[in-house]
Design a protein around this motif. Structure first.
Motif, PDB file in Angstrom:
ATOM      1  N   TYR A  30      79.601  29.987  58.114  1.00 45.28           N
ATOM      2  CA  TYR A  30      80.350  29.966  56.850  1.00 45.28           C
ATOM      3  C   TYR A  30      79.364  30.288  55.746  1.00 45.28           C
ATOM      4  CZ  TYR A  30      83.836  28.002  53.531  1.00 45.28           C
ATOM      5  OH  TYR A  30      84.773  27.802  52.540  1.00 45.28           O
ATOM      6  N   SER A  31      79.707  31.214  54.873  1.00 44.78           N
ATOM      7  CA  SER A  31      78.732  31.699  53.907  1.00 44.78           C
ATOM      8  C   SER A  31      78.956  31.210  52.488  1.00 44.78           C
ATOM      9  CB  SER A  31      78.721  33.238  53.902  1.00 44.78           C
ATOM     10  OG  SER A  31      78.371  33.740  55.167  1.00 44.78           O
ATOM     11  N   THR A  32      80.204  31.205  52.045  1.00 48.00           N
ATOM     12  CA  THR A  32      80.438  30.925  50.635  1.00 48.00           C
ATOM     13  C   THR A  32      81.817  30.337  50.424  1.00 48.00           C
ATOM     14  OG1 THR A  32      80.284  31.859  48.397  1.00 48.00           O
ATOM     15  CG2 THR A  32      81.365  33.210  50.080  1.00 48.00           C
ATOM     16  N   ALA A  33      81.965  29.646  49.307  1.00 47.40           N
ATOM     17  CA  ALA A  33      83.238  29.051  48.925  1.00 47.40           C
ATOM     18  C   ALA A  33      83.332  29.077  47.407  1.00 47.40           C
ATOM     19  CB  ALA A  33      83.338  27.613  49.445  1.00 47.40           C
ATOM     20  N   PRO A  34      84.546  29.086  46.856  1.00 47.38           N
ATOM     21  CA  PRO A  34      84.671  29.149  45.397  1.00 47.38           C
ATOM     22  C   PRO A  34      84.269  27.869  44.685  1.00 47.38           C
ATOM     23  CG  PRO A  34      86.823  28.933  46.417  1.00 47.38           C
ATOM     24  CD  PRO A  34      85.852  29.163  47.523  1.00 47.38           C
ATOM     25  N   ASP A  35      84.273  26.743  45.418  1.00 45.70           N
ATOM     26  CA  ASP A  35      83.930  25.471  44.784  1.00 45.70           C
ATOM     27  C   ASP A  35      83.584  24.445  45.859  1.00 45.70           C
ATOM     28  OD1 ASP A  35      86.485  24.419  45.792  1.00 45.70           O
ATOM     29  OD2 ASP A  35      87.397  25.532  44.140  1.00 45.70           O
ATOM     30  N   GLY A  36      83.092  23.306  45.426  1.00 45.75           N
ATOM     31  CA  GLY A  36      82.681  22.276  46.357  1.00 45.75           C
ATOM     32  C   GLY A  36      83.828  21.689  47.151  1.00 45.75           C
ATOM     33  N   LYS A  37      84.996  21.568  46.537  1.00 49.18           N
ATOM     34  CA  LYS A  37      86.138  21.014  47.247  1.00 49.18           C
ATOM     35  C   LYS A  37      86.489  21.864  48.459  1.00 49.18           C
ATOM     36  CE  LYS A  37      91.051  19.889  46.717  1.00 49.18           C
ATOM     37  NZ  LYS A  37      92.234  19.912  45.816  1.00 49.18           N
ATOM     38  N   THR A  38      86.506  23.185  48.274  1.00 52.03           N
ATOM     39  CA  THR A  38      86.822  24.080  49.382  1.00 52.03           C
ATOM     40  C   THR A  38      85.784  23.959  50.490  1.00 52.03           C
ATOM     41  OG1 THR A  38      87.859  25.632  47.844  1.00 52.03           O
ATOM     42  CG2 THR A  38      87.253  26.482  50.009  1.00 52.03           C
ATOM     43  N   TRP A  39      84.517  23.883  50.102  1.00 48.17           N
ATOM     44  CA  TRP A  39      83.449  23.755  51.097  1.00 48.17           C
ATOM     45  C   TRP A  39      83.615  22.473  51.901  1.00 48.17           C
ATOM     46  CZ3 TRP A  39      79.648  27.407  52.026  1.00 48.17           C
ATOM     47  CH2 TRP A  39      78.630  27.025  52.902  1.00 48.17           C
ATOM     48  N   ARG A  40      83.864  21.365  51.220  1.00 47.44           N
ATOM     49  CA  ARG A  40      84.020  20.085  51.917  1.00 47.44           C
ATOM     50  C   ARG A  40      85.236  20.096  52.839  1.00 47.44           C
ATOM     51  NH1 ARG A  40      82.451  18.722  46.636  1.00 47.44           N
ATOM     52  NH2 ARG A  40      80.431  17.641  46.557  1.00 47.44           N
ATOM     53  N   GLU A  41      86.334  20.656  52.360  1.00 45.77           N
ATOM     54  CA  GLU A  41      87.547  20.703  53.176  1.00 45.77           C
ATOM     55  C   GLU A  41      87.334  21.544  54.424  1.00 45.77           C
ATOM     56  OE1 GLU A  41      90.515  22.114  50.485  1.00 45.77           O
ATOM     57  OE2 GLU A  41      90.957  20.114  49.691  1.00 45.77           O
ATOM     58  N   PHE A  42      86.587  22.639  54.289  1.00 42.69           N
ATOM     59  CA  PHE A  42      86.333  23.469  55.470  1.00 42.69           C
ATOM     60  C   PHE A  42      85.461  22.714  56.470  1.00 42.69           C
ATOM     61  CE2 PHE A  42      84.075  26.693  57.932  1.00 42.69           C
ATOM     62  CZ  PHE A  42      85.152  27.417  58.422  1.00 42.69           C
ATOM     63  N   ALA A  43      84.457  22.020  55.991  1.00 38.91           N
ATOM     64  CA  ALA A  43      83.598  21.245  56.888  1.00 38.91           C
ATOM     65  C   ALA A  43      84.418  20.221  57.661  1.00 38.91           C
ATOM     66  CB  ALA A  43      82.489  20.560  56.095  1.00 38.91           C
ATOM     67  N   ARG A  44      85.326  19.534  56.990  1.00 42.84           N
ATOM     68  CA  ARG A  44      86.168  18.541  57.671  1.00 42.84           C
ATOM     69  C   ARG A  44      87.107  19.213  58.665  1.00 42.84           C
ATOM     70  NH1 ARG A  44      86.904  16.565  52.020  1.00 42.84           N
ATOM     71  NH2 ARG A  44      85.294  14.967  51.689  1.00 42.84           N
ATOM     72  N   LYS A  45      87.578  20.397  58.320  1.00 43.80           N
ATOM     73  CA  LYS A  45      88.479  21.130  59.215  1.00 43.80           C
ATOM     74  C   LYS A  45      87.777  21.489  60.513  1.00 43.80           C
ATOM     75  CE  LYS A  45      91.075  25.499  59.467  1.00 43.80           C
ATOM     76  NZ  LYS A  45      91.535  26.684  58.691  1.00 43.80           N
ATOM     77  N   VAL A  46      86.565  22.047  60.421  1.00 42.98           N
ATOM     78  CA  VAL A  46      85.879  22.454  61.646  1.00 42.98           C
ATOM     79  C   VAL A  46      85.492  21.226  62.481  1.00 42.98           C
ATOM     80  CG1 VAL A  46      85.063  24.643  60.695  1.00 42.98           C
ATOM     81  CG2 VAL A  46      83.603  22.642  60.533  1.00 42.98           C
ATOM     82  N   GLU A  47      85.176  20.135  61.819  1.00 40.50           N
ATOM     83  CA  GLU A  47      84.885  18.904  62.553  1.00 40.50           C
ATOM     84  C   GLU A  47      86.117  18.448  63.334  1.00 40.50           C
ATOM     85  OE1 GLU A  47      82.578  14.844  61.459  1.00 40.50           O
ATOM     86  OE2 GLU A  47      84.367  15.228  60.248  1.00 40.50           O
ATOM     87  N   ASP A  48      87.279  18.489  62.697  1.00 43.03           N
ATOM     88  CA  ASP A  48      88.521  18.069  63.356  1.00 43.03           C
ATOM     89  C   ASP A  48      88.877  18.967  64.536  1.00 43.03           C
ATOM     90  OD1 ASP A  48      88.777  15.994  61.560  1.00 43.03           O
ATOM     91  OD2 ASP A  48      90.219  17.039  60.274  1.00 43.03           O
TER      92      ASP A  48
END
Length: 329
Positions: A30-48
């Motif tokens: 994963y390279s980039t996100a528009p904001d921190g919320k999006t980055w955190r949500e993606f991290a939780r998604k891949v963990e799930d």
């Protein structure tokens, strides 16, 4: 003072006990996100979804800074591993980088995967003004830096006099989680770097040869299946009795789940100077139905030992059922 002449640092490498085919694990880059919320949500998604590691590249283009992105992802999750794929030796001094990695590993309770390499993308060097030395020089520098960092993590101090680095009683504080070196990933397409990886790493990325400094037709042709057979032989020879405990990683560059793989492959082949049959066998590409891709991954693990599969963020949703079927098997 400890002699830190670059040699195999077996006491810092993970010592597994499983003999035979390694279980599948899946990671996402994963390279980039528009904001921190999006980055955190993606991290939780891949963990799930059961993803093992969230990786971030290390380039100067449109991407987040890897260490910061890793830190945010680790803080947003509880089991997900984080890493750079891979840190470029030329962008940071090893004493500085060792401290950053140890700090994050301690804070995340051992969830850092340390990907490290000699650099390859010439545009990064052109933009930054960093000297783009020969591949051999950059690989030598990588090996020296890795020796220093391993000593800092393992012993808490390092004294080293080499061609590229000289450090004197450098402090390895804080210590990594439980005083252990983080798992190390080294990838490459040439014999020299893969030989070092076979001695020093826990995971080896078997890649095309990037000596041109760009992703071009020569790079694609170096990804032919028979070239992977050759690279696997280099790794096996250099690793010796470590080989059965190594994870072998492939970074995919083209993934498409489709009912019409033949048409897609036939259209791709001329672009890379390959036959359709060669494209189908390239380990960097996965094209076909969900069931066909499952069978392809199993066959490639049987042939090459490739058990650590890295995909990119846009492919995650379509690939999720394959992760669910194969992860840990």
């Amino acid at each position: 003072e400890r002699d830190l002449t670059p040699t195999r640092s077996a006491d810092c490498a993970a010592a597994g006990s499983v003999i035979g085919m390694r279980p599948f694990k899946f990671s996402v880059q994963y390279s980039t996100a528009p904001d921190g919320k999006t980055w955190r949500e993606f991290a939780r998604k891949v963990e799930d979804l059961g993803v093992d590691t969230l990786y971030i590249p290390d380039h100067f283009g449109d991407q987040w800074a890897p260490t910061i992105g890793m830190t945010i992802a680790a803080e947003a999750t509880s089991t997900l591993k984080v890493g750079a794929l891979v840190y470029d030796v030329d962008y940071r001094h090893p004493v500085t980088l060792a401290k950053e990695i140890a700090t994050l590993d301690l804070a995340s309770e051992g969830r850092v995967v340390f990907g490290f390499g000699a650099g390859w993308m010439k545009t990064d060097y052109d933009e930054s003004g960093i000297s783009y030395d020969s591949p051999g020089t950059r690989i030598d520098r990588m090996e020296e830096a890795l020796t220093i960092m391993k000593a800092l993590w393992r012993d808490g101090t390092a004294t080293f006099a080499g061609k590229h680095y000289n450090v004197t009683r450098a402090q390895g504080l804080p210590r990594p989680f439980e005083g252990k070196c983080p798992p190390i990933v080294i990838g490459g397409g040439g014999k020299k770097v893969l030989t070092i990886a076979a001695r020093e790493a826990d995971t080896i990325g078997i890649n095309p040869n990037l000596k041109s400094g760009a992703v071009d037709r020569d790079t694609a042709l170096s990804g032919l299946a028979e070239r992977y057979d050759e690279r696997l032989g280099w790794i096996r020879d250099a690793a010796g009795d470590r080989f059965e405990n190594l994870d072998l990683q492939v970074l995919t560059f083209f993934v498409q789940i489709t009912d019409d793989a033949d048409t897609i492959v036939e259209n791709m082949a001329p672009l890379f100077g390959m036959t359709p049959e060669q494209v189908k066998a390239v380990p960097m590409a996965l094209v076909g139905t969900e069931g066909q891709i499952v069978e392809t991954l199993q066959a490639r693990r049987e042939r090459f030992g490739l058990n650590d599969i890295v995909i990119h963020e846009p492919e995650l949703d379509a690939f999720a059922p394959i992760i669910a079927r194969l992860a840990g098997t």
